[in-house]
Write a protein that holds these residues in place. Structure first.
Motif, PDB file in Angstrom:
ATOM      1  N   SER A 103       0.844  -1.207   0.000  1.00 40.88           N
ATOM      2  CA  SER A 103       0.000   0.000   0.000  1.00 40.88           C
ATOM      3  C   SER A 103       0.876   1.252   0.000  1.00 40.88           C
ATOM      4  O   SER A 103       0.592   2.213  -0.723  1.00 40.88           O
ATOM      5  N   LYS A 104       1.965   1.242   0.754  1.00 47.16           N
ATOM      6  CA  LYS A 104       2.902   2.389   0.764  1.00 47.16           C
ATOM      7  C   LYS A 104       3.640   2.494  -0.564  1.00 47.16           C
ATOM      8  O   LYS A 104       3.823   3.590  -1.096  1.00 47.16           O
ATOM      9  N   VAL A 105       4.082   1.362  -1.085  1.00 48.83           N
ATOM     10  CA  VAL A 105       4.820   1.359  -2.343  1.00 48.83           C
ATOM     11  C   VAL A 105       3.934   1.881  -3.471  1.00 48.83           C
ATOM     12  O   VAL A 105       4.329   2.761  -4.234  1.00 48.83           O
ATOM     13  N   ARG A 106       2.715   1.385  -3.559  1.00 50.14           N
ATOM     14  CA  ARG A 106       1.811   1.820  -4.632  1.00 50.14           C
ATOM     15  C   ARG A 106       1.399   3.280  -4.480  1.00 50.14           C
ATOM     16  O   ARG A 106       1.270   3.989  -5.474  1.00 50.14           O
ATOM     17  N   ALA A 107       1.221   3.738  -3.257  1.00 50.40           N
ATOM     18  CA  ALA A 107       0.908   5.154  -3.037  1.00 50.40           C
ATOM     19  C   ALA A 107       2.081   6.013  -3.517  1.00 50.40           C
ATOM     20  O   ALA A 107       1.880   7.053  -4.174  1.00 50.40           O
ATOM     21  N   PHE A 108       3.302   5.589  -3.213  1.00 55.38           N
ATOM     22  CA  PHE A 108       4.484   6.316  -3.680  1.00 55.38           C
ATOM     23  C   PHE A 108       4.519   6.337  -5.206  1.00 55.38           C
ATOM     24  O   PHE A 108       4.759   7.381  -5.815  1.00 55.38           O
ATOM     25  N   LEU A 109       4.297   5.184  -5.833  1.00 58.90           N
ATOM     26  CA  LEU A 109       4.352   5.103  -7.285  1.00 58.90           C
ATOM     27  C   LEU A 109       3.270   5.956  -7.944  1.00 58.90           C
ATOM     28  O   LEU A 109       3.491   6.529  -9.016  1.00 58.90           O
ATOM     29  N   GLN A 110       2.117   6.078  -7.319  1.00 56.32           N
ATOM     30  CA  GLN A 110       1.037   6.900  -7.886  1.00 56.32           C
ATOM     31  C   GLN A 110       1.368   8.386  -7.817  1.00 56.32           C
ATOM     32  O   GLN A 110       1.027   9.133  -8.720  1.00 56.32           O
ATOM     33  N   ARG A 111       2.019   8.805  -6.747  1.00 58.88           N
ATOM     34  CA  ARG A 111       2.306  10.239  -6.606  1.00 58.88           C
ATOM     35  C   ARG A 111       3.676  10.639  -7.155  1.00 58.88           C
ATOM     36  O   ARG A 111       3.991  11.829  -7.211  1.00 58.88           O
ATOM     37  N   THR A 112       4.485   9.648  -7.562  1.00 62.73           N
ATOM     38  CA  THR A 112       5.844   9.929  -8.024  1.00 62.73           C
ATOM     39  C   THR A 112       6.082   9.276  -9.376  1.00 62.73           C
ATOM     40  O   THR A 112       6.536   8.132  -9.451  1.00 62.73           O
TER      41      THR A 112
END
Length: 140
Positions: A103-112
């Motif tokens: 969930s943290k990795v995908r949130a990072f990938l979505q915003r970056t």
């Protein structure tokens, strides 16, 4: 859409296969490249497919040629933390932790959006719970 992770050779096959077993989309270095392939070639290939590189190569953040290739090809690279006191099968533990942190990795990938160089860390707390962190590393 789920990201495809490209596991660098330094992670070995067991790490990548464990991520696959856990349900992540994973490509292995040796399925696409010779063992001594330059990182610049790898970054161009992976970026052209929209995959995200996973690596233990912390020195990548200091090598100008590789940082330039990340920027030029629009690659996304996540540096995984090497434990201070590695235990037996620590790579399998790291694979499990990376999976748990999706969930943290995908949130990072979505915003970056790429290009980026990021660090994934697992920080234990005093309560015994683990905190997963994704931090961008400046490329310039």
């Amino acid at each position: 859409m789920s990201p495809v992770f490209f596991c660098d050779r330094n992670l070995g096959k067991r790490f990548a296969l464990e991520l696959r077993k856990l349900g992540l989309s994973v490509e292995l270095h040796d399925d696409h490249f010779a063992p001594n392939a330059p990182d610049e070639d790898l970054l161009r290939f992976v970026a052209s497919r929209g995959w995200v590189v996973l690596t233990l190569d912390k020195r990548m953040r200091y090598r100008q040629e590789e940082k330039a290739a990340i920027l030029h090809y629009g690659a996304g690279v996540i540096l995984l933390s090497f434990p201070k006191n590695p235990q037996k099968d620590w790579l399998l533990v790291l694979a499990s932790e990376f999976y748990q942190a999706q969930s943290k990795v995908r949130a990072f990938l979505q915003r970056t959006p790429p290009p980026f160089l990021a660090r994934f860390r697992v920080d234990p707390s005093k309560s015994g719970r683990k905190h997963y962190r994704m931090e961008a590393i400046p490329l310039v």
